[in-house]
Design an enzyme around this catalytic site. Structure first.
Site, short mmCIF file in Angstrom:
data_model
loop_
_atom_site.label_atom_id
_atom_site.label_comp_id
_atom_site.label_asym_id
_atom_site.label_seq_id
_atom_site.Cartn_x
_atom_site.Cartn_y
_atom_site.Cartn_z
N ASN A 178 -9.51 -9.06 -1.06
CA ASN A 178 -8.26 -9.62 -0.56
C ASN A 178 -7.54 -8.56 0.25
O ASN A 178 -7.68 -7.36 0.00
CB ASN A 178 -7.35 -10.07 -1.72
CG ASN A 178 -7.98 -11.15 -2.56
OD1 ASN A 178 -8.58 -12.07 -2.05
ND2 ASN A 178 -7.87 -11.01 -3.86
N GLN B 15 -14.79 -10.60 -4.95
CA GLN B 15 -13.82 -11.11 -3.99
C GLN B 15 -13.00 -9.96 -3.43
O GLN B 15 -12.58 -9.08 -4.19
CB GLN B 15 -12.89 -12.12 -4.70
CG GLN B 15 -11.84 -12.74 -3.82
CD GLN B 15 -11.01 -13.80 -4.57
OE1 GLN B 15 -11.54 -14.53 -5.39
NE2 GLN B 15 -9.73 -13.86 -4.28
N HIS C 187 1.63 -9.30 -10.96
CA HIS C 187 0.72 -10.44 -11.09
C HIS C 187 -0.51 -10.10 -11.94
O HIS C 187 -0.91 -8.95 -12.02
CB HIS C 187 0.23 -10.88 -9.71
CG HIS C 187 1.33 -11.21 -8.76
ND1 HIS C 187 1.27 -10.89 -7.43
CD2 HIS C 187 2.52 -11.82 -8.94
CE1 HIS C 187 2.38 -11.30 -6.82
NE2 HIS C 187 3.15 -11.86 -7.73
N LYS D 186 -9.17 -4.88 -10.67
CA LYS D 186 -8.94 -4.69 -9.24
C LYS D 186 -9.14 -3.23 -8.87
O LYS D 186 -8.76 -2.33 -9.62
CB LYS D 186 -7.50 -5.08 -8.88
CG LYS D 186 -7.18 -6.53 -9.12
CD LYS D 186 -5.72 -6.83 -8.83
CE LYS D 186 -5.40 -8.29 -9.11
NZ LYS D 186 -3.97 -8.58 -8.94
N ASP E 215 8.20 -14.75 -7.04
CA ASP E 215 8.28 -13.54 -7.86
C ASP E 215 9.67 -13.31 -8.44
O ASP E 215 9.81 -12.65 -9.48
CB ASP E 215 7.83 -12.31 -7.06
CG ASP E 215 6.33 -12.28 -6.83
OD1 ASP E 215 5.61 -13.14 -7.39
OD2 ASP E 215 5.87 -11.40 -6.08
N TYR F 273 -7.75 -5.01 -1.63
CA TYR F 273 -8.26 -4.85 -2.99
C TYR F 273 -9.46 -5.73 -3.27
O TYR F 273 -9.62 -6.80 -2.74
CB TYR F 273 -7.16 -5.08 -4.03
CG TYR F 273 -6.46 -6.41 -4.01
CD1 TYR F 273 -6.74 -7.38 -4.98
CD2 TYR F 273 -5.48 -6.70 -3.06
CE1 TYR F 273 -6.08 -8.59 -4.99
CE2 TYR F 273 -4.81 -7.90 -3.08
CZ TYR F 273 -5.11 -8.85 -4.05
OH TYR F 273 -4.45 -10.05 -4.06
#
Length: 183
Positions: A49, A47, A62, A72, A170, A132
């Site tokens: 992003n 994936q 996170h 990542k 956050d 990322y």
């Protein structure tokens, strides 16, 4: 590509070989075989992003938990950020420690953050486009987070606190001690 180990086991800074000429530049941003040989880690990304943010935006810290934990490979396509990884692996000798580095479109550096780390970044330039790759799919029920200003982690964001732009989500993240366990 140059791979630089960090004080946190498994985290690496990647510096690509950038070939410049009158037309612009070319670089290989990722090669699975080269990555595995240099780091000893087998990662298969599934994936991608991307986010766009303005100066002072702080996103993080996170992570994903259990079987949805994510490694990542992060980089900046435009602008610059202070990028931070925090070791939250319970049995790690560097548990609770962090590492930060500046990533920018200019330096073309990338930062590999393996599973078991919380991750966040602060935009230093007027705007930044952050990109990322993840080795696991996002799962909302497995979201975890730690407060960016946790006193035990003690990250020096080197930015005026009153100028930080932090999401409501956050702002209420727990400290490391009270956060969801990564596994």
């Amino acid at each position: 590509m140059n791979f630089i180990a960090t004080p946190l086991a498994g985290c690496f800074i990647l510096e690509p070989n950038v070939i410049l000429d009158e037309r612009g530049y070319f670089m290989e941003s990722f090669n699975e075989q080269t990555f595995q040989k240099a780091t000893g880690q087998s990662v298969h990304f599934v994936q991608d992003n991307q986010s766009f943010s303005t100066k002072g935006v702080l996103r993080g810290l996170h992570y994903q938990t259990s079987e949805y934990a994510q490694a990542k490979l992060v980089r900046v396509l435009s602008g610059s950020v202070l990028d931070v990884a925090v070791d939250i692996r319970p049995d790690s000798p560097t548990y609770g420690q962090h590492f930060s580095t500046e990533l920018s479109a200019e330096n073309q550096r990338q930062f590999f953050v393996p599973r078991g780390f919380a991750h966040g970044f602060l935009v230093l330039s007027e705007t930044a486009t952050f990109f990322y790759k993840c080795d696991n799919f996002y799962n909302k029920a497995s979201e975890g987070g730690i407060s960016y200003n946790d006193q035990t982690i003690n990250i020096d964001w080197d930015f005026p606190t009153e100028n930080l732009i932090v999401s409501e989500k956050d702002k209420v993240l727990p400290n490391l001690e009270n956060a969801k366990k990564v596994w």
